[in-house]
Motif scaffolding. Structure first.
Motif, PDB file in Angstrom:
ATOM      1  N   SER A  69      38.576  46.270  37.513  1.00 18.45           N
ATOM      2  CA  SER A  69      39.705  47.004  38.086  1.00 18.45           C
ATOM      3  C   SER A  69      40.994  46.206  37.913  1.00 18.45           C
ATOM      4  O   SER A  69      40.975  45.037  37.490  1.00 18.45           O
ATOM      5  CB  SER A  69      39.455  47.261  39.571  1.00 18.45           C
ATOM      6  OG  SER A  69      39.439  46.027  40.277  1.00 18.45           O
ATOM      7  N   ASP A  70      42.102  46.814  38.272  1.00 23.70           N
ATOM      8  CA  ASP A  70      43.386  46.098  38.230  1.00 23.70           C
ATOM      9  C   ASP A  70      43.341  44.865  39.132  1.00 23.70           C
ATOM     10  O   ASP A  70      43.879  43.808  38.783  1.00 23.70           O
ATOM     11  CB  ASP A  70      44.520  47.029  38.661  1.00 23.70           C
ATOM     12  CG  ASP A  70      44.818  48.115  37.632  1.00 23.70           C
ATOM     13  OD1 ASP A  70      44.405  47.941  36.458  1.00 23.70           O
ATOM     14  OD2 ASP A  70      45.451  49.123  37.994  1.00 23.70           O
ATOM     15  N   ASN A  71      42.710  45.019  40.295  1.00 24.89           N
ATOM     16  CA  ASN A  71      42.594  43.872  41.200  1.00 24.89           C
ATOM     17  C   ASN A  71      41.740  42.764  40.611  1.00 24.89           C
ATOM     18  O   ASN A  71      42.005  41.571  40.826  1.00 24.89           O
ATOM     19  CB  ASN A  71      42.011  44.315  42.545  1.00 24.89           C
ATOM     20  CG  ASN A  71      43.009  45.079  43.392  1.00 24.89           C
ATOM     21  OD1 ASN A  71      44.219  44.913  43.238  1.00 24.89           O
ATOM     22  ND2 ASN A  71      42.510  45.927  44.280  1.00 24.89           N
ATOM     23  N   ASP A  72      40.676  43.150  39.862  1.00 26.39           N
ATOM     24  CA  ASP A  72      39.840  42.151  39.199  1.00 26.39           C
ATOM     25  C   ASP A  72      40.664  41.349  38.196  1.00 26.39           C
ATOM     26  O   ASP A  72      40.564  40.117  38.131  1.00 26.39           O
ATOM     27  CB  ASP A  72      38.669  42.817  38.468  1.00 26.39           C
ATOM     28  CG  ASP A  72      37.653  43.420  39.423  1.00 26.39           C
ATOM     29  OD1 ASP A  72      37.453  42.849  40.508  1.00 26.39           O
ATOM     30  OD2 ASP A  72      37.063  44.464  39.075  1.00 26.39           O
ATOM     31  N   TRP A  73      41.482  42.049  37.413  1.00 20.73           N
ATOM     32  CA  TRP A  73      42.308  41.359  36.417  1.00 20.73           C
ATOM     33  C   TRP A  73      43.374  40.493  37.093  1.00 20.73           C
ATOM     34  O   TRP A  73      43.715  39.405  36.594  1.00 20.73           O
ATOM     35  CB  TRP A  73      42.946  42.361  35.461  1.00 20.73           C
ATOM     36  CG  TRP A  73      41.986  42.836  34.412  1.00 20.73           C
ATOM     37  CD1 TRP A  73      41.399  44.050  34.314  1.00 20.73           C
ATOM     38  CD2 TRP A  73      41.481  42.058  33.319  1.00 20.73           C
ATOM     39  NE1 TRP A  73      40.560  44.096  33.227  1.00 20.73           N
ATOM     40  CE2 TRP A  73      40.584  42.885  32.596  1.00 20.73           C
ATOM     41  CE3 TRP A  73      41.677  40.756  32.883  1.00 20.73           C
ATOM     42  CZ2 TRP A  73      39.904  42.448  31.462  1.00 20.73           C
ATOM     43  CZ3 TRP A  73      40.995  40.307  31.746  1.00 20.73           C
ATOM     44  CH2 TRP A  73      40.117  41.143  31.050  1.00 20.73           C
ATOM     45  N   LYS A  74      43.879  40.930  38.224  1.00 24.84           N
ATOM     46  CA  LYS A  74      44.844  40.103  38.961  1.00 24.84           C
ATOM     47  C   LYS A  74      44.183  38.798  39.397  1.00 24.84           C
ATOM     48  O   LYS A  74      44.789  37.729  39.352  1.00 24.84           O
ATOM     49  CB  LYS A  74      45.370  40.865  40.176  1.00 24.84           C
ATOM     50  CG  LYS A  74      46.371  41.965  39.831  1.00 24.84           C
ATOM     51  CD  LYS A  74      46.827  42.695  41.091  1.00 24.84           C
ATOM     52  CE  LYS A  74      47.805  43.825  40.740  1.00 24.84           C
ATOM     53  NZ  LYS A  74      48.232  44.578  41.956  1.00 24.84           N
ATOM     54  N   ARG A  75      42.907  38.908  39.853  1.00 23.62           N
ATOM     55  CA  ARG A  75      42.180  37.707  40.254  1.00 23.62           C
ATOM     56  C   ARG A  75      41.958  36.785  39.061  1.00 23.62           C
ATOM     57  O   ARG A  75      42.103  35.557  39.161  1.00 23.62           O
ATOM     58  CB  ARG A  75      40.827  38.090  40.882  1.00 23.62           C
ATOM     59  CG  ARG A  75      39.988  36.901  41.299  1.00 23.62           C
ATOM     60  CD  ARG A  75      38.576  37.327  41.666  1.00 23.62           C
ATOM     61  NE  ARG A  75      37.931  38.087  40.603  1.00 23.62           N
ATOM     62  CZ  ARG A  75      37.411  37.531  39.517  1.00 23.62           C
ATOM     63  NH1 ARG A  75      37.496  36.227  39.326  1.00 23.62           N
ATOM     64  NH2 ARG A  75      36.830  38.281  38.608  1.00 23.62           N
ATOM     65  N   ASN A  79      34.138  34.093  44.015  1.00 22.09           N
ATOM     66  CA  ASN A  79      35.115  33.161  44.589  1.00 22.09           C
ATOM     67  C   ASN A  79      34.450  31.879  45.083  1.00 22.09           C
ATOM     68  O   ASN A  79      34.980  31.195  45.970  1.00 22.09           O
ATOM     69  CB  ASN A  79      35.869  33.837  45.740  1.00 22.09           C
ATOM     70  CG  ASN A  79      36.767  34.966  45.250  1.00 22.09           C
ATOM     71  OD1 ASN A  79      37.494  34.819  44.270  1.00 22.09           O
ATOM     72  ND2 ASN A  79      36.704  36.103  45.930  1.00 22.09           N
TER      73      ASN A  79
END
Length: 331
Positions: free
Chosen positions: A271-277, A195
């Motif tokens: 992870s799913d959160n990684d792809w959301k980012r 980030n």
């Protein structure tokens, strides 16, 4: 004249090295002592002033001195690169030094890098870098340089793959830094600055993590799971024949180890959160400075995260990295 110049250069190098080592080949590759090497001392040992005068009046010999706001570089080259050295100085201390002499019976090379001085330089270059993002001398030279170059130390603020800086296309410095961290399996450092407040850096890290994810998935499916299936079938065959010997115990251990390794690699996948980012970065539609090959001259262009992280662009990432690997950038 060439013979005389070679003798001069050899004596210069030998006098410089005598204070360090009796053997030229044992010149330190990294500075692991507390006291840095002063630039003035090394230049004096190299007899830099006389070497510059000699180069200015003798064809085939070149001596350069370059400065920017933080670094000073000294370079000598004998035509054909049969002998040369490069010295980079920061704040009066030797940051990096390389030299080689090839036209002797025993080719000689020296490499010196002071990790403490590099960190001083990097943190001066990025004065607002939080302590949580700073590294220490515990890291290797290659990792230190790659990490700080990725986040901007001495590198252009641009995103790209192969770009034309002159007449020859080459990977951007930040691209090379990213590949170095992949090569050293330092995903942890990529995630540490995922980030980072620079969209170009975020894109380099994002496509590197996507590449790492795809590579691991391919390795799991095509290698580990295929081997696991083979071992499981072999174990079932032995059990069906009611054979009891060392092979069953060995297969059980190997299957267990293989399953653990698969679980470890799967835990490192995006992870799913990684792809959301990733999709959030894409959908932010930010302006990105890019460089492109095939233009005939160096130039930056405006692009967007929406285009650079489109589904088609993501599918191209493995191909892009394979092209760079074929050009030797992962060696």
């Amino acid at each position: 004249m060439k013979k005389i110049s070679f003798v001069i250069l050899t004596l210069v190098f030998n006098s410089m090295l005598s204070a360090q080592n009796d053997d030229f080949g044992k010149f330190p590759s990294e500075n692991n002592v507390e006291k840095p090497m002063l630039t003035s001392d090394l230049l004096k040992s190299l007899n830099w002033k006389k070497l510059k005068e000699f180069s200015n009046s003798n064809q085939g010999h070149y001596a350069y001195e370059r400065k920017d706001s933080l670094l000073t570089e000294y370079e000598y080259v004998q035509q054909g690169r049969v002998a040369n050295f490069e010295l980079t100085s920061f704040n009066g201390k030797v940051l990096e030094y390389h030299s080689q002499i090839s036209n002797t019976s025993k080719e000689t090379n020296t490499n010196y890098f002071d990790k403490e001085v590099w960190l001083e330089y990097a943190h001066k270059y990025l004065p607002n870098l939080p302590d949580s993002l700073k590294l220490t001398v515990a890291e290797s030279k290659d990792v230190l340089k790659a990490y700080y170059e990725l986040i901007g130390v001495g590198t252009r603020d641009e995103y790209g793959w192969i770009c034309e800086y002159s007449t020859v296309g080459m990977a951007t410095q930040r691209r090379q830094a990213t590949m170095q961290l992949i090569r050293y399996q330092r995903r942890d450092l990529l995630e540490q600055v995922v980030n980072y407040p620079n969209v170009q850096v975020q894109l380099y890290i994002t496509d590197a993590l996507i590449y790492d994810d795809l590579q691991k998935k391919e390795y799991i499916e095509e290698n580990l799971k295929a081997e696991l299936t083979q071992m499981t079938e072999e174990l079932d065959s032995l059990k069906s024949k009611k054979i009891t010997d060392w092979r069953i115990e060995s297969l059980n251990y190997r299957i267990s180890d293989s399953n653990e390794y698969i679980e470890q690699l799967e835990s490192e996948l995006l992870s799913d959160n990684d792809w959301k980012r990733i999709y959030a970065l894409r959908d932010s539609n930010q302006q990105v400075k890019t460089c492109k090959s095939g233009t005939g001259s160096y130039k930056t262009y405006e692009n967007t995260t929406d285009e650079l992280l489109s589904e088609s662009a993501i599918l191209e990432i493995p191909k892009r990295y394979s092209e760079l690997e074929s050009l030797g950038y992962f060696r």
